[in-house]
Design an enzyme around this catalytic site. Structure first.
Site, PDB file in Angstrom:
ATOM      1  N   ASP A 281      -7.967   0.824  -0.527  1.00  0.00           N
ATOM      2  CA  ASP A 281      -6.644   0.245  -0.713  1.00  0.00           C
ATOM      3  C   ASP A 281      -6.076  -0.027   0.682  1.00  0.00           C
ATOM      4  OD1 ASP A 281      -4.343  -0.787  -1.789  1.00  0.00           O
ATOM      5  OD2 ASP A 281      -4.054   0.826  -3.229  1.00  0.00           O
TER       6      ASP A 281
HETATM    7  C1  NOJ Z   1      -1.755  -1.872  -2.381  1.00  0.00           C
HETATM    8  C2  NOJ Z   1      -1.869  -1.650  -3.854  1.00  0.00           C
HETATM    9  O1  NOJ Z   1      -1.933  -0.269  -4.128  1.00  0.00           O
HETATM   10  C3  NOJ Z   1      -3.071  -2.322  -4.472  1.00  0.00           C
HETATM   11  O2  NOJ Z   1      -2.985  -2.196  -5.862  1.00  0.00           O
HETATM   12  C4  NOJ Z   1      -3.165  -3.750  -4.044  1.00  0.00           C
HETATM   13  O3  NOJ Z   1      -4.281  -4.357  -4.650  1.00  0.00           O
HETATM   14  C5  NOJ Z   1      -3.263  -3.813  -2.530  1.00  0.00           C
HETATM   15  N1  NOJ Z   1      -2.079  -3.223  -1.966  1.00  0.00           N
HETATM   16  C6  NOJ Z   1      -3.439  -5.227  -2.020  1.00  0.00           C
HETATM   17  O4  NOJ Z   1      -2.288  -5.940  -2.169  1.00  0.00           O
END
Ligand code: NOJ
Length: 740
Positions: A281
């Site tokens: 993430d």
């Molecule tokens: C953080 C989020 O937790 C995740 O779900 C997302 O895909 C990513 N950012 C990318 O934007």
């Protein structure tokens, strides 16, 4: 316009040597022989473009990194123009011309926005959900995207957690089925087609169990709960061939999930045999430092790569430190090779080495967004996702001949929040259909009165008097209220589950001014809301979540009965925040409350609240009524290798046709580890005409009764099981069978 391309001569050499062959592994091997270690590391690096922001701003130097071969993927970069320019640099200006992979959060639609995922789950309609992600893939791929960071398959049992809006609710079985539907829709049957994209199962794992419902917070659970509750939806996506996984932000039992060998290597790779790649993430590898698990960035990169996080999203630690770590012998080069292999394999499957511009087609981009059939489907899904929580005296549906309706509330004319959180490129300024606009298809303008009354969040009551005024003039009152779209989703946890701001006060005020008038509350929100006061103040409550681009039209279809509501809750609505976490399949405790005396002393109850929620999992009303006959079992004994059939007759006893979501629950009465009081094991969505009856059959085998026992074995134990076929999770079992 189709773009021609000019791929580097080295790459041409190797691609042509395999033309027409689908042996992607061999192609990857051959390409990797040409690559330097730094180029391989480059494939594991992802940075963001500026078309959207989905995390903290981090300055990057995309053009430079691409040119140097130090970057293999991008997020938040799309549109034909944007992706073409970037892809051209990767293909024409790097030594090997390896195409970039473009990913984005296409969560519940790309341009055409469907209801938020929690809303869509309330349709219990797997086909519809798959259609929504198919359409999302059509639109996203037409803008150069190859990859979505979806579906989120986290089990969410805490309404304080804002991301409950992004998933399919609290139940293991239902979330798993819905997870599969999303993946099939995004990936289709052939990834090399220009309209299919990679899906990503996220957030691996346990993210939904954050302590106190606070986003990114600590997660502790025993292995039994992890395996029985949180892992199965992820496993379900592997079973249908999901290509990518995202490791999460949270720590799990003391080990951050982006550095967790047990979940990433032992379970995902070794037990499940996952062959795709894992992306971190957003800076979750770096976040192992504040977690107190990695000493510094070098250490974080070491742990991330060694535990199987193949791609670093926004963290820069792979780009900066992997080479050094390899030289120091702290990360084996074969580990980097393996990560690079997995990423290149995905690029091959997408057909990017046959044509890096395959997804970049101006004509398709122009023709694909907001197609009439996409909008029609969005309208249908908005209606199917609505849940009729309460309908005293059958106030709903309205008739077109109602003399006048007062529409009151900050969301009546809203075209902004209605799209919900994570609405990708959904147009919040003009494309979305508000409730007011949707209703105007049904009513003439002189029948519609409107007052905003108040805002979602501030405490300005100056609009109350106008609202009271029009409420007194109307036959019926419709309040359209709820949360702002930013109040759920990432980093949007709440400690208060009430409708926000002074909206509850406005409801009370309108009721006081109209003691005998019928009031309908249409609710838009991204989580279970505490409606304990509102159930007594209004007659009907229609939960429409954030219903998306065609939301207002879909809601109007329900309000006027063109669509008979059939949505059912996939998450429990508590009476108050103190009951949280509350979900239907809890354990019994050694001191369960007796049915005939819920307040008995020294039992597992509260002194100031019932144990029961306000609205149970599986609850949802219809404009018709359904009668369930007693369940019949083909045998009272199930053999380990056999099956039994459970059936019930469902009859439509009301005045109109309607869909009903028929639910099968089972309770394993005694286990070597205690089992939940009831567990959803199947469901069917059926349509019954007025007066019609249907027999609904379920087949049960020992496989359906398996669970992870205290030794960590996935097993089934002989003994007695209770079983029921019911309209919701609110029932008492009356039937049993024995497994022997
Ligand atoms: C953080 C989020 O937790 C995740 O779900 C997302 O895909 C990513 N950012 C990318 O934007």
């Amino acid at each position: 316009m189709k773009f021609s391309f000019n791929i580097s001569s080295l790459a041409i050499l190797f691609i042509s040597s395999f033309s027409f062959s689908q042996n992607y592994e061999a192609k990857v091997d051959s390409l990797m022989k040409l690559m330097t270690l730094q180029e391989k590391i480059g494939q594991t690096v992802m940075y963001g473009g500026s078309w959207d922001q989905t995390g903290p701003i981090i300055g990057t130097n995309n053009g430079k990194y691409i040119r140097e071969g130090n970057m293999g993927a991008m997020l938040n970069a799309f549109t034909v123009k944007g992706t073409y320019d970037l892809q051209k640099v990767a293909v024409e200006e790097t030594r090997l011309g390896i195409p970039l992979l473009f990913g984005y959060d296409v969560i519940h639609g790309h341009r055409t926005i469907f209801p938020i995922n929690l809303g869509m789950s309330a349709s219990w309609d797997l086909k519809m959900i798959e259609e929504s992600s198919r359409i999302a893939a059509e639109e996203a791929s037409a803008e150069g995207l190859h990859w979505t960071f979806a579906p989120m398959v986290d089990i969410a049992r805490d309404p304080r957690w804002g991301r409950v809006s992004e998933g399919a609710g609290e139940d293991v079985y239902l979330v798993s089925q819905i997870a599969k539907a999303y993946v099939k829709g995004f990936q289709g049957d052939d990834l090399s087609k220009h309209n299919t994209i990679l899906a990503c199962a996220k957030h691996f794992v346990g993210y939904g169990a954050a302590q106190a419902g606070r986003d990114y917070h600590t997660v502790n659970m025993d292995e039994g709960e992890l395996r029985n509750v949180y892992l199965p939806p992820f496993k379900a996506t592997v079973d249908v061939g999901v290509e990518t996984f995202m490791s999460a932000f949270n720590e799990l039992n003391g080990v951050p999930t982006s550095g967790n060998k047990f979940t990433l290597r032992d379970i995902l790779q070794d037990e499940w045999g996952f062959k795709g790649f894992v992306v971190s993430d957003y800076t979750s590898i770096n976040e192992m430092i504040p977690h107190g698990f990695a000493k510094d960035s070098l250490d974080a990169a070491r742990i991330g790569m060694n535990t199987g996080v193949d791609m670093d999203m926004m963290g820069s630690v792979y780009r900066k430190y992997l080479k050094k770590l390899a030289e120091q012998g702290k990360v084996d080069e074969t580990t980097i090779n393996e990560a690079c292999r997995r990423i290149l394999l995905a690029k091959f499957k997408l057909g990017l080495f046959d044509d890096p511009y395959r997804y970049i087609d101006k004509k398709r981009e122009t023709e694909t967004k907001y197609k009439p059939e996409f909008l029609a489907k969005a309208r249908e899904i908005a209606a199917a996702s609505s849940v009729l929580l309460q309908n005293k005296d059958q106030v709903l549906p309205f008739s077109k001949s109602t003399k006048s309706i007062a529409f009151i509330g900050p969301m009546v004319k809203d075209e902004y929040d209605i799209l919900g959180n994570w609405a990708a490129q959904g147009d919040r300024k003009g494309q979305a259909v508000s409730v007011f606009e949707g209703v105007s298809e049904y009513l003439k303008s002189h029948q519609m009165l409107y007052a905003k009354g108040c805002d979602i969040l501030n405490d300005d009551e100056s609009g109350f008097s106008e609202a009271i005024n029009i409420s007194k003039k109307a036959d019926v009152i419709v309040l359209v209220m709820g949360e702002g779209h930013h109040m759920s989703g990432e980093a949007a946890s709440r400690t208060n589950l009430k409708i926000p701001g002074i909206q509850p006060k406005l409801i009370e005020t309108i009721r006081e001014a109209n003691p005998n008038k019928k009031i309908v509350l249409v609710l838009m929100n991204g989580r279970p809301i505490n409606l304990s006061d509102e159930v007594n103040l209004v007659d009907s409550i229609l939960e429409v979540w954030f219903p998306g681009t065609m939301g207002g039209a879909g809601v109007a279809d329900v309000l006027f009965g063109t669509h008979n509501p059939s949505g059912k809750l996939t998450v429990t609505f508590p009476r108050n925040v103190g009951q949280v976490p509350i979900y239907y399949n809890m354990k019994n405790t050694g001191r369960p409350i007796p049915d005939n005396n819920p307040t008995e002393d020294y039992k597992s109850n509260y002194i100031d609240s019932p144990n029961s929620p306000l609205f149970v999992f599986g609850h949802g009303l219809s404009y018709t009524t359904f009668k369930y006959s007693d369940l019949e079992l083909s045998s009272s004994t199930l053999r380990f290798t056999g099956e039994i059939k459970a059936s019930a007759t469902i009859s439509n006893t009301g005045n109109r046709g309607g869909h009903e979501i028929v639910q099968l629950y089972i309770h394993d009465k005694v286990g070597s580890v205690t089992r939940p009081v009831k567990e959803l094991k199947g469901f069917q969505k059926i349509f019954l005409k007025k007066g019609e009856s249907k027999v609904v059959n379920f087949t049960i085998t020992a496989e359906d009764l398996k669970f992870y026992n205290s030794e960590g074995n996935y097993t089934v134990e002989p003994g007695e099981f209770e079983i029921a076929i019911t309209p919701s999770s609110d029932f008492k079992f009356k039937h049993t069978f024995t497994l022997e």
